[in-house]
Design a protein around this motif. Structure first.
Motif, PDB file in Angstrom:
ATOM      1  N   ASN A 182      -0.433  11.670  11.513  1.00 37.21           N
ATOM      2  CA  ASN A 182      -0.061  11.111  10.218  1.00 37.21           C
ATOM      3  C   ASN A 182      -0.499   9.664  10.070  1.00 37.21           C
ATOM      4  OD1 ASN A 182       1.188  13.313   8.971  1.00 37.21           O
ATOM      5  ND2 ASN A 182       3.048  12.993  10.136  1.00 37.21           N
ATOM      6  N   LEU A 183      -1.373   9.212  10.984  1.00 39.60           N
ATOM      7  CA  LEU A 183      -1.897   7.848  10.903  1.00 39.60           C
ATOM      8  C   LEU A 183      -3.353   7.889  10.461  1.00 39.60           C
ATOM      9  CD1 LEU A 183      -0.460   6.202  14.148  1.00 39.60           C
ATOM     10  CD2 LEU A 183       0.362   5.949  11.805  1.00 39.60           C
ATOM     11  N   TRP A 237       8.379   5.501   4.810  1.00 35.53           N
ATOM     12  CA  TRP A 237       8.803   6.653   5.609  1.00 35.53           C
ATOM     13  C   TRP A 237      10.242   6.472   6.084  1.00 35.53           C
ATOM     14  CZ3 TRP A 237       6.753  10.967   4.961  1.00 35.53           C
ATOM     15  CH2 TRP A 237       5.370  11.170   4.873  1.00 35.53           C
ATOM     16  N   ALA A 238      10.579   5.282   6.494  1.00 36.95           N
ATOM     17  CA  ALA A 238      11.933   5.020   6.982  1.00 36.95           C
ATOM     18  C   ALA A 238      12.964   5.297   5.892  1.00 36.95           C
ATOM     19  CB  ALA A 238      12.042   3.578   7.475  1.00 36.95           C
ATOM     20  N   GLU A 239      12.660   4.867   4.649  1.00 38.08           N
ATOM     21  CA  GLU A 239      13.602   5.095   3.556  1.00 38.08           C
ATOM     22  C   GLU A 239      13.686   6.585   3.218  1.00 38.08           C
ATOM     23  OE1 GLU A 239      16.493   4.201   0.875  1.00 38.08           O
ATOM     24  OE2 GLU A 239      15.585   2.950   2.432  1.00 38.08           O
ATOM     25  N   PHE A 250      -8.124  11.196   5.828  1.00 39.67           N
ATOM     26  CA  PHE A 250      -8.011   9.931   5.096  1.00 39.67           C
ATOM     27  C   PHE A 250      -7.138  10.088   3.848  1.00 39.67           C
ATOM     28  CE2 PHE A 250     -12.035   9.976   7.337  1.00 39.67           C
ATOM     29  CZ  PHE A 250     -12.068   8.741   7.960  1.00 39.67           C
ATOM     30  N   ARG A 251      -6.335  11.176   3.775  1.00 45.50           N
ATOM     31  CA  ARG A 251      -5.555  11.439   2.571  1.00 45.50           C
ATOM     32  C   ARG A 251      -4.531  10.327   2.326  1.00 45.50           C
ATOM     33  NH1 ARG A 251      -3.606  14.721   6.595  1.00 45.50           N
ATOM     34  NH2 ARG A 251      -1.334  14.887   6.798  1.00 45.50           N
ATOM     35  N   ALA A 252      -4.098  10.246   1.066  1.00 46.21           N
ATOM     36  CA  ALA A 252      -3.274   9.115   0.638  1.00 46.21           C
ATOM     37  C   ALA A 252      -1.947   9.036   1.374  1.00 46.21           C
ATOM     38  CB  ALA A 252      -3.031   9.204  -0.874  1.00 46.21           C
ATOM     39  N   ILE A 253      -1.415  10.206   1.785  1.00 45.77           N
ATOM     40  CA  ILE A 253      -0.089  10.180   2.409  1.00 45.77           C
ATOM     41  C   ILE A 253      -0.110   9.404   3.717  1.00 45.77           C
ATOM     42  CG2 ILE A 253      -0.359  12.321   3.733  1.00 45.77           C
ATOM     43  CD1 ILE A 253       2.525  12.998   2.981  1.00 45.77           C
ATOM     44  N   PRO A 313       3.372   3.250   3.850  1.00 45.00           N
ATOM     45  CA  PRO A 313       3.851   2.291   4.853  1.00 45.00           C
ATOM     46  C   PRO A 313       5.016   2.854   5.658  1.00 45.00           C
ATOM     47  CG  PRO A 313       3.607   1.253   2.694  1.00 45.00           C
ATOM     48  CD  PRO A 313       3.470   2.721   2.477  1.00 45.00           C
ATOM     49  N   THR A 314       5.176   2.342   6.848  1.00 45.77           N
ATOM     50  CA  THR A 314       6.268   2.777   7.720  1.00 45.77           C
ATOM     51  C   THR A 314       7.622   2.553   7.062  1.00 45.77           C
ATOM     52  OG1 THR A 314       4.947   2.276   9.677  1.00 45.77           O
ATOM     53  CG2 THR A 314       7.324   2.453   9.983  1.00 45.77           C
TER      54      THR A 314
END
Length: 585
Positions: free
Chosen positions: A9-10, A189-191, A178-181, A185-186
């Motif tokens: 996912n990076l 994802w945390a939220e 290279f997809r937008a997801i 930002p981390t």
């Protein structure tokens, strides 16, 4: 092959990103060549279709003409036979009548000439039909060749399409790296994880839920990036179930692991009353392991009425006393159990935070939780009076009370001093208790709208609440339980019409309490209707009277504040915080 070939996912970086971009360019060029070849094949198919149409039309016409000329030739041959037969009868006898002699003379000259012409035409027709036969053969051959050309072009086109689909799949797989997801930002994802855990854990903690695996554990096993995010948010690991394993088996190592990841923050262990029997306990080694990791935690007991007497008389703590205890009775009527209360006091006497939901002791005891710093009593059902005084110890720093009806409020028996109480949360129904309570350190007051507003006349409770506002600096108004806004407000806000209306709104309460709150610095409005223009007018009035402005105003999950209101309010307070708030519903 399908999906993200990096299995991550990076976003790819460095050499990996360069390689993937090179491969993507190479395959994209191959696609361009395939598209060019497919275009040519498509043009061939179109040309063949046009040629086939013309050839079939010409062939049909040639065959029709061939049939017509053959019929004409047959007619000529029949005419020749008739003439030949007639010529044998043109000779007459000398004694024949004169008309017969004249006919014989006429036919003797005409028939040979006509026969000669017909024979000449018959020859020409034969030659022409032979030429038509050759032309028809050529047309049929050209038509077959065109069909073959079209079939080969179609097969080539289909093969190119399949090849293109395979190449396009490779390009898409590379592009998915290279997809937008992956650019999320981390922090985002945390939220997302926080919101998901809050929602799913309610289902996970349900006793009827067959799935005991927590959401955060699931998220942490999706991929390494997600695992790093999950491991970096301690608050996501602060809720566990006593039976956290498959099929409801006790997993003390899992609880200990989650406690470790919670980074020494608040921790809650949910369990049912019946799960605390010695037969359900883990081994001594597991208990010691958890004892070392669970230094401070909340034990949330979910109690059914049928479990009231399930605990043995000499009930002991499951392994050590929790720092916080929450007892929630899952029933339509509250549980009044002296037996269970006595066991809780004897088992968890060192508890500092206590929450009772639909549970009350039947009698008064001189066995309080003597180290309490936090107490919350909440009921969503009716109940008889009970003695609250036994729970109000001097060590209390925070107290929250919420009852359904004033007729069922608890009794205190005598005046009680709470010298360390800093935070108090009540509904207007509890105002009758304030006269017997003594506060010397109260600075934070929360007023919540009651679940039943039959007795919301502001005259009596405003005065009682005002009496304790002298040193309060923070006032919170929570209208979560208030009825929805009426049709007048709905028209103004363009929101759906509701059948009921709150007896009193938050701003009206603040207006009435403000004269008593001489040290008020912060106000928080939540879950109600709040007219931005009226709030701004109130702040102007306060500034005009006292020449002071509030240090902070928070508006959460309210209706009635526009963007223009926000700009105006930001000029009237030192710090304005507004979130989840809308101008219209």
């Amino acid at each position: 092959m399908s999906g993200d070939i990096t299995r991550s996912n990076l976003l790819p970086i460095g050499k990996e990103a360069h390689l993937l971009n090179t491969l993507r360019t190479q395959k994209s060029n191959e696609l361009a060549l395939i598209d060019e070849k497919m275009l040519k094949d498509q043009q061939v198919v179109v040309a063949c279709d046009l040629a086939i149409g013309k050839l079939e039309k010409s062939l049909t016409k040639a065959r029709e003409m061939h049939r017509v000329y053959q019929d004409h030739s047959a007619n000529i041959k029949n005419t020749l036979r008739t003439i030949s037969f007639s010529s044998t009868r043109t000779v007459v006898q000398p004694d024949a009548p004169e008309p017969c002699k004249e006919l014989s003379t006429l036919l003797g000259h005409e028939i040979p000439d006509r026969e000669k012409k017909l024979r000449s035409e018959s020859v020409e027709l034969a030659v022409f039909c032979d030429k038509l036969d050759i032309t028809i053969g050529n047309l049929e051959e050209d038509l077959r060749c065109t069909y073959h050309t079209r079939a080969i072009a179609l097969e080539t086109l289909n093969a190119s399409k399949n090849h293109r689909a395979d190449i396009q799949g490779l390009v898409d797989n590379i592009q998915s790296c290279f997809r937008a997801i992956k650019k999320v930002p981390t922090e985002v994802w945390a939220e997302i994880f926080r919101l998901r855990v809050e929602e799913d854990d309610r289902h996970f903690l349900s006793e009827d839920s067959p799935e005991r695996r927590s959401t955060i554990l699931t998220l942490s096993h999706v991929c390494q990036p997600w695992r790093r995010v999950a491991m970096g948010i301690p608050e996501l690991w602060r809720t566990a179930h006593w039976r956290s394993g498959a099929n409801g088996n006790i997993k003390p190592d899992m609880i200990a692991f989650m406690r470790e990841k919670s980074n020494e923050g608040p921790f809650t262990v949910f369990t049912n009353h019946g799960q605390l029997f010695p037969s359900s306990l883990p081994s001594t080694h597991d208990v010691l392991t958890m004892s070392q990791s669970l230094q401070e935690y909340t034990l949330h007991l979910l109690v059914e009425r049928a479990e009231e007497k399930m605990a043995p008389p000499m009930y002991q703590p499951i392994f050590f006393s929790p720092s916080a205890l929450k007892v929630q009775v899952q029933a339509t009527e509250p549980l009044r159990s002296t037996f269970l209360y006595r066991n809780l006091v004897s088992s968890f006497s060192n508890t500092k935070k206590l929450t009772f939901i639909n549970f009350f002791p039947a009698l008064a005891f001189n066995e309080p939780f003597r180290q309490l710093t936090y107490l919350k009593i909440d009921t969503v059902t009716d109940q008889k009076q009970y003695n609250l005084g036994q729970l109000l110890v001097e060590s209390l720093e925070e107290l929250h009370l919420a009852h359904n009806k004033s007729s069922n409020l608890p009794s205190l028996g005598h005046a009680i001093s709470l010298p360390n109480l800093k935070k108090l949360g009540i509904t207007p129904l509890e105002h009758v208790l304030l006269g017997q309570l003594r506060f010397s350190a109260l600075t934070d007051l929360t007023i919540s709208y009651p679940r039943i507003d039959d007795e919301m006349d502001t005259a009596p409770w405003i005065k009682s609440v005002g009496a304790v506002l002298g040193d309060v600096t923070v006032l919170r108004l929570d209208w979560t339980n208030a009825p929805r806004i009426n049709s007048t407000f709905a028209t103004e806000l363009q929101s759906p019409v509701s059948a009921t209306v709150p007896t009193i709104d938050m701003l009206s309460v603040l207006r009435k309490l403000q004269p008593y709150a001489t040290h008020l610095e912060e106000v928080e409005f939540s879950d109600g209707y709040l007219h931005g223009i009226e709030l701004s007018g109130f702040l102007d009035e306060v500034l005009e009277v006292s020449a002071a402005i509030f240090k902070r105003i928070t508006v959460a999950r309210c209706i009635g504040i526009s963007r223009t209101d926000c700009e105006r309010l930001s000029q009237q307070v030192e710090k304005l915080r507004i979130f989840d708030t809308f101008h219209q519903a």
